[in-house]
Design an enzyme around this catalytic site. Structure first.
Site, short mmCIF file in Angstrom:
data_model
loop_
_atom_site.label_atom_id
_atom_site.label_comp_id
_atom_site.label_asym_id
_atom_site.label_seq_id
_atom_site.Cartn_x
_atom_site.Cartn_y
_atom_site.Cartn_z
N GLU A 66 -5.28 -4.99 10.87
CA GLU A 66 -4.29 -4.00 11.17
C GLU A 66 -4.35 -3.15 12.22
O GLU A 66 -5.01 -2.51 12.16
CB GLU A 66 -4.18 -3.10 9.70
CG GLU A 66 -3.95 -3.64 8.48
CD GLU A 66 -3.34 -2.70 7.61
OE1 GLU A 66 -2.34 -2.78 6.94
OE2 GLU A 66 -3.99 -1.57 7.43
N ASN A 71 0.75 -1.32 0.10
CA ASN A 71 -0.02 0.10 -0.06
C ASN A 71 0.83 1.39 0.06
O ASN A 71 1.63 1.49 1.08
CB ASN A 71 -0.90 -0.11 1.10
CG ASN A 71 -1.67 1.00 1.59
OD1 ASN A 71 -1.71 2.15 0.66
ND2 ASN A 71 -2.26 1.37 2.63
N SER A 105 3.48 -2.50 10.29
CA SER A 105 4.99 -2.41 10.56
C SER A 105 5.83 -3.89 9.88
O SER A 105 6.67 -4.17 10.71
CB SER A 105 5.53 -2.14 11.95
OG SER A 105 5.13 -0.72 12.09
N LYS A 115 -0.07 4.09 -0.29
CA LYS A 115 -0.57 5.30 0.42
C LYS A 115 -0.36 6.58 -0.55
O LYS A 115 -0.33 6.56 -1.58
CB LYS A 115 -0.01 5.84 1.93
CG LYS A 115 -0.23 4.36 2.75
CD LYS A 115 0.22 4.51 4.06
CE LYS A 115 0.20 3.36 5.04
NZ LYS A 115 0.34 3.55 6.26
N GLY A 157 2.90 1.75 10.84
CA GLY A 157 3.75 3.11 10.51
C GLY A 157 4.45 3.47 11.88
O GLY A 157 5.25 4.20 11.82
N GLY A 176 3.02 -1.15 4.38
CA GLY A 176 2.69 0.02 3.98
C GLY A 176 4.37 0.63 3.74
O GLY A 176 4.70 0.28 2.39
N GLY A 177 5.00 1.22 4.66
CA GLY A 177 6.34 1.76 4.26
C GLY A 177 7.31 0.85 3.52
O GLY A 177 7.93 1.24 2.88
N HIS A 208 -9.27 1.22 5.30
CA HIS A 208 -8.04 1.27 6.01
C HIS A 208 -8.18 2.14 7.14
O HIS A 208 -8.97 3.19 7.21
CB HIS A 208 -7.21 2.09 5.00
CG HIS A 208 -5.62 2.06 5.65
ND1 HIS A 208 -5.00 2.95 6.37
CD2 HIS A 208 -4.73 1.01 5.41
CE1 HIS A 208 -3.94 2.62 6.72
NE2 HIS A 208 -3.38 1.62 6.19
N GLU A 213 -6.51 4.66 8.11
CA GLU A 213 -6.28 6.11 7.97
C GLU A 213 -7.57 6.53 7.12
O GLU A 213 -7.58 7.83 7.26
CB GLU A 213 -5.15 6.42 7.05
CG GLU A 213 -3.78 5.96 7.84
CD GLU A 213 -2.62 5.62 6.84
OE1 GLU A 213 -2.58 5.47 5.71
OE2 GLU A 213 -1.75 4.87 7.80
C1 PEP Z 1 -0.49 0.15 6.18
O1 PEP Z 1 -0.66 1.26 6.02
O2 PEP Z 1 -1.60 -0.79 5.68
C2 PEP Z 1 0.48 -0.53 6.71
C3 PEP Z 1 0.61 -1.84 7.27
O3 PEP Z 1 1.38 0.32 6.97
P1 PEP Z 1 3.06 0.20 7.62
O4 PEP Z 1 3.55 -1.24 7.06
O5 PEP Z 1 3.92 1.15 7.04
O6 PEP Z 1 2.88 -0.22 9.20
#
Ligand code: PEP
Length: 259
Positions: free
Chosen positions: A168, A10, A213, A12, A174, A234-235, A93, A95
């Protein structure tokens, strides 16, 4: 982890066309490991270019509107996403569910309507759920997730084999913090039970992803936890090096399970 783990990135609100080189490199990693299903969800602006230029991965969106078209300035509908070349979308999500700050305050009913709109447009859908840190500390994590599932999941008639759930925990997104492997397994088992309650035996076919993460160092053990069918990343999905290492961890786990 089922036979074909699903590793979804993702991006973002990150990425311009210059980042397609990373996506192409991810595609090359995915081509080496066909036993792992790999997908990327870039911002809307990159879906078409990525779908046209990248091989061996599925391309998806991070959200869609509940309506197919109409007077909704700034929004993008599921049929538009399909037309751009996406074949799945994430919905719900944290966010987007977030009420304060720059969140969008989406409730369960909105998330369910989005999931239904996505499925109606032939897209696959990943519905995200997860508790906040305060909810976990209060011992309410499973209750909160169960209630999100009850309110956000689309009806049985619409899902076919196109529904995944992503667990999640909000506090792990993050932050570099992850739940213990035991806690991940316990929550994934609880989600499977809820899916069986909601969908009957069909609930067994719904893939459950872990997100929060995930990185090259922890992917192997998180993917090995009970009922974990893949990861939403994500990251660490923003570069082919870090995302490729997670894909490779899934491949190694597959090989170890095959013996
Ligand atoms: C996400 O936003 O779906 C996510 C899991 O982010 P991160 O891996 O950066 O924690």
């Amino acid at each position: 982890m089922p036979s074909r783990p699903y590793i979804v990135g993702n991006w973002k609100m990150n990425g311009t066309r210059a980042m397609l080189t990373e996506a192409r490199a991810v595609g090359r990693v995915a081509a080496r490991y066909p036993g792992v299903a790999v997908a990327l969800a870039p911002p809307f602006t990159l879906i078409h270019a990525m779908a046209e230029n990248v091989q061996d991965i599925a391309v998806g969106a991070q959200d869609c509107h509940v309506a197919a078209s109409g007077a909704h300035t700034g929004d993008v509908s599921a049929p538009m996403i399909w037309d751009a070349g996406a074949r799945f979308t994430i919905v719900g999500h944290s966010e987007r569910r977030a009420k304060g700050g720059l969140g969008h305050g989406e409730d369960d009913a909105t998330v369910r309507a989005k999931a239904e709109a996505a499925l109606a447009a032939e897209l696959s859908v990943i519905v995200c759920v997860g508790e906040t840190e305060a909810e976990r500390d209060a011992g309410k994590a499973e209750k909160i997730v169960a209630s999100q599932l009850a309110g956000s999941l689309p009806p049985l008639e619409s899902i076919g084999t196109r529904l995944s759930v992503a667990y999640e925990p909000v506090w792990a997104i993050g932050t570099g913090r992850v739940p213990s492997v035991e806690d991940v397994g316990a929550m994934h088992r609880a989600i499977r039970e809820r899916l069986l309650e909601i969908y009957g035996e069909e609930g067994r076919g719904v893939r459950i992803l872990y997100g929060g993460s995930v990185n090259a160092g922890n992917a192997g053990e998180l993917l090995a936890a009970d009922e974990v069918g893949g990861a939403l990343v994500g990251g660490a999905s923003l570069t082919a090096d870090s995302f490729g290492a997670i894909i490779y961890a899934a491949q190694l786990l597959l090989e170890s399970r095959r013996g």
